[in-house]
Design an enzyme around this catalytic site. Structure first.
Site, mmCIF file in Angstrom:
data_model
loop_
_atom_site.group_PDB
_atom_site.id
_atom_site.type_symbol
_atom_site.label_atom_id
_atom_site.label_comp_id
_atom_site.label_asym_id
_atom_site.label_seq_id
_atom_site.Cartn_x
_atom_site.Cartn_y
_atom_site.Cartn_z
ATOM 1 N N HIS A 197 -1.933 -36.450 -4.632
ATOM 2 C CA HIS A 197 -0.895 -36.390 -3.681
ATOM 3 C C HIS A 197 -1.269 -36.435 -2.247
ATOM 4 O O HIS A 197 -2.070 -35.761 -1.926
ATOM 5 C CB HIS A 197 0.237 -35.549 -3.848
ATOM 6 C CG HIS A 197 0.885 -35.586 -5.290
ATOM 7 N ND1 HIS A 197 2.004 -34.810 -5.684
ATOM 8 C CD2 HIS A 197 0.692 -36.331 -6.183
ATOM 9 C CE1 HIS A 197 2.240 -34.983 -6.991
ATOM 10 N NE2 HIS A 197 1.349 -36.204 -7.282
ATOM 11 N N GLU A 199 -0.124 -35.124 0.620
ATOM 12 C CA GLU A 199 -0.509 -33.729 1.379
ATOM 13 C C GLU A 199 -1.383 -32.827 0.613
ATOM 14 O O GLU A 199 -1.995 -32.080 1.480
ATOM 15 C CB GLU A 199 1.179 -33.002 1.437
ATOM 16 C CG GLU A 199 1.761 -32.534 0.109
ATOM 17 C CD GLU A 199 2.430 -33.777 -0.372
ATOM 18 O OE1 GLU A 199 2.155 -34.935 -0.768
ATOM 19 O OE2 GLU A 199 3.672 -33.201 -0.866
ATOM 20 N N CYS A 223 6.237 -31.381 -3.903
ATOM 21 C CA CYS A 223 6.535 -31.335 -5.384
ATOM 22 C C CYS A 223 6.059 -29.677 -5.313
ATOM 23 O O CYS A 223 5.402 -29.062 -4.604
ATOM 24 C CB CYS A 223 5.813 -31.957 -6.478
ATOM 25 S SG CYS A 223 3.769 -31.868 -6.282
ATOM 26 N N CYS A 270 2.078 -29.142 -4.640
ATOM 27 C CA CYS A 270 1.646 -29.150 -3.350
ATOM 28 C C CYS A 270 2.467 -28.197 -2.427
ATOM 29 O O CYS A 270 1.698 -27.639 -1.682
ATOM 30 C CB CYS A 270 2.416 -30.826 -2.681
ATOM 31 S SG CYS A 270 1.175 -32.059 -3.269
HETATM 32 ZN ZN ZN Z 1 2.804 -33.317 -4.766
#
Ligand code: ZN
Length: 167
Positions: A71, A73, A101, A104
């Protein structure tokens, strides 16, 4: 940082994250981008010790890397840790175009970030306000500030255009 200035900074860093999201879209990845900004703060006075500096930027690479953890980030925080040569991202703000999410948000907690600024909320997976409040959970040993909705319309427009083009 004074308030009006903070707001201006937030928008300009979010524009950088949006530019990263566009790079992702061009590569066939869901357009999500992130930027990590480091601004050392004096613990006593709460005053800034240096100008905010971009230490990492990244975009979603889940398809390219065949990696469920890639992802935007998440990659940006890993790169920031390498750049700062520390696992602790104290005095860092993570800018990301879509609400993080659980994974993260969990990494933000582990990295002890100071703040997360995100664009659009994620109704299906958002862990910083929508479905969960990982940043504000009193049971955890680190909490961080969250600012949501910064350039949210731009982020949503990018995501919608991407999914429309794939249909
Ligand atoms: Zn994420």
């Amino acid at each position: 940082m004074v308030h009006a200035q903070q707001h201006e900074h937030d928008e300009s860093f979010m524009r950088m994250a949006l530019a990263e999201a566009q790079v992702a879209a061009a590569a066939g990845e869901v357009p999500i981008g992130a930027v990590v900004v480091h601004e050392p703060i004096d613990r006593g006075t709460r005053r800034s010790l240096a100008e905010p500096r971009v230490v990492a930027r990244a975009h979603n690479l889940r398809e390219t890397l065949r990696n469920p953890a890639a992802h935007a980030e998440h990659l940006a925080m890993e790169a920031a840790a390498r750049e700062l040569d520390a696992w602790r991202l104290t005095d860092c703000t993570v800018y990301v175009t879509l609400e993080p999410c659980i994974m993260c948000a969990g990494l933000m907690h582990q990295a002890r970030i100071s703040r997360c600024v995100y664009g659009a909320p994620d109704q299906k997976a958002g862990a910083l306000g929508t479905l969960y409040q990982v940043h504000a959970d009193e049971r955890l040993n680190h909490r961080f500030e969250v600012t949501s909705g910064v350039l949210a319309d731009e982020s949503t427009a990018l995501l919608q255009a991407f999914f429309r083009s794939r249909r």
